[in-house]
Design a protein around this motif. Structure first.
Motif, PDB file in Angstrom:
ATOM      1  N   PHE A  64      78.994  13.725  36.632  1.00  0.00           N
ATOM      2  CA  PHE A  64      79.419  14.975  37.250  1.00  0.00           C
ATOM      3  C   PHE A  64      78.380  16.060  36.962  1.00  0.00           C
ATOM      4  O   PHE A  64      78.048  16.310  35.795  1.00  0.00           O
ATOM      5  CB  PHE A  64      80.784  15.415  36.705  1.00  0.00           C
ATOM      6  N   VAL A  66      77.764  20.073  37.725  1.00  0.00           N
ATOM      7  CA  VAL A  66      78.480  21.268  38.177  1.00  0.00           C
ATOM      8  C   VAL A  66      77.544  22.470  38.091  1.00  0.00           C
ATOM      9  O   VAL A  66      76.833  22.638  37.091  1.00  0.00           O
ATOM     10  CB  VAL A  66      79.743  21.510  37.328  1.00  0.00           C
ATOM     11  N   HIS A 104      81.946  27.226  42.956  1.00  0.00           N
ATOM     12  CA  HIS A 104      81.221  26.223  42.179  1.00  0.00           C
ATOM     13  C   HIS A 104      81.135  24.925  42.980  1.00  0.00           C
ATOM     14  O   HIS A 104      82.037  24.610  43.752  1.00  0.00           O
ATOM     15  CB  HIS A 104      81.914  25.962  40.839  1.00  0.00           C
ATOM     16  N   THR A 105      80.065  24.191  42.781  1.00  0.00           N
ATOM     17  CA  THR A 105      79.869  22.899  43.435  1.00  0.00           C
ATOM     18  C   THR A 105      79.882  21.803  42.387  1.00  0.00           C
ATOM     19  O   THR A 105      79.192  21.909  41.359  1.00  0.00           O
ATOM     20  CB  THR A 105      78.545  22.861  44.213  1.00  0.00           C
ATOM     21  N   VAL A 106      80.662  20.758  42.637  1.00  0.00           N
ATOM     22  CA  VAL A 106      80.711  19.579  41.773  1.00  0.00           C
ATOM     23  C   VAL A 106      80.055  18.433  42.525  1.00  0.00           C
ATOM     24  O   VAL A 106      80.541  17.998  43.571  1.00  0.00           O
ATOM     25  CB  VAL A 106      82.165  19.218  41.393  1.00  0.00           C
TER      26      VAL A 106
END
Length: 322
Positions: A64, A66, A104-106
């Motif tokens: 992941f 982020v 936010h981008t994951v």
């Protein structure tokens, strides 16, 4: 003031609220295997999958990545990954608080599930923009009520809260004027004062705009809708003397709100003043029939009641919405 006048005065407000609802933000997902995602709290992000990803893949935080959408070069390290009881919900936990106001981008590596590769994916996580706007509205109306928490506009508040009919008339008039003047002030500040570094003139400019707005509303109502002018005209001059009407543009200038957020703050401030007037007028009408000691009759008991309302509104302090 009859009910039809009140409905016609607030009809544009409901139309704007409906438009804001339609424009509310939502998360962006590029993989059908991911159902939804969002902030669980200030230090964790929740991701719900359509199926159960492999436990070995989920347990590795390296899968992941982020970052804030407006700053993709700075990765936010994932401290821990927890899995919900249904095996389909994953919680990404961070060591520091996230800025929940920003998107936010994951980014996720190839997701294995039951022997199949579901492909890599990314997920944009952000709070509902409508929820954020609603929190500004409720914050100005209840949590940070300009009368009961900031103690502004008390002179007009005490003077026009003897009867409910007078209180409602003043509150509706004030709400209309504050919304119009606040939006004009925001536009002038963002596109004239700020670009040309004339911020030091904002107080003088905003006071002039408020006076011009009141005069314009007075003139327009007199010509276009005499019935509405007859109902509101008595209170228009009193609006200029209300310090709340200058506090709102100053708040907008310091908070750097956009147009939609400025509208919600102005509407919340006007609605909060209307609510405060109605509550105070209702209690003062009852106090007229109560057995109040002679020393406290009139203005003293009104200030006592105002203090009690202020104490009651302190109960909203710290309340978070959305």
């Amino acid at each position: 003031m009859n009910a039809s006048i009140k409905r016609s005065a607030f009809r544009p407000v409901w139309l704007v609220l409906a438009l804001l609802f339609l424009l509310a933000g939502c998360e962006k997902i590029d993989n059908p295997f991911i159902k939804k995602g969002g902030f669980k709290d200030a230090r964790s992000i929740m991701i719900e999958f359509a199926g159960a990803p492999d436990a070995s893949w989920v347990s590795d935080p390296a899968n992941f990545k982020v970052f804030q959408k407006n700053n993709p070069d700075v990765l936010l390290p994932v401290k821990q990954v927890d899995v919900g009881p249904d095996k389909k919900t994953v919680f990404l936990k961070f060591g520091e608080d996230l800025d929940l106001k920003l998107a936010h981008t994951v980014s996720m590596a190839s997701i294995p599930s039951e022997g199949k590769d579901m492909g890599a994916s990314f997920l944009d996580v952000k709070k509902s923009y409508f929820g954020y706007l609603f929190s500004i509205l409720i914050g100005a109306m209840l949590i940070n009520n300009y009368v009961f928490t900031k103690y502004l506009g008390l002179c007009v508040f005490i003077g026009t809260s003897r009867k409910k009919s007078t209180a409602v008339g003043m509150g509706v008039t004030f709400t209309i004027v504050i919304v119009i003047s606040a939006m004009i002030s925001w536009f002038l500040y963002q596109f004239v004062l700020k670009p040309y570094r004339l911020d030091f003139l904002q107080v003088v400019t905003f006071i002039g705009l408020v006076s011009l707005t009141v005069q314009a509303v007075d003139t327009i109502l007199r010509k276009v809708n005499p019935a509405l002018f007859k109902a509101f005209g008595v209170y228009l001059v009193l609006v200029i003397a209300n310090c709340v009407i200058i506090a709102v543009p100053l708040t907008l200038a310091s908070a750097e709100y956009n147009a939609a957020e400025s509208f919600m703050l102005a509407l919340g401030a006007g609605g909060g003043f209307l609510l405060a007037l109605f509550l105070m007028a209702s209690s003062r009408e009852r106090l007229e029939l109560a057995n109040v000691p002679p020393t406290y009759r009139g203005l003293p008991i009104a200030f006592v009641a105002t203090g009690l309302f202020a104490l009651a509104f302190m109960g909203f302090s710290g309340m978070a919405i959305f």
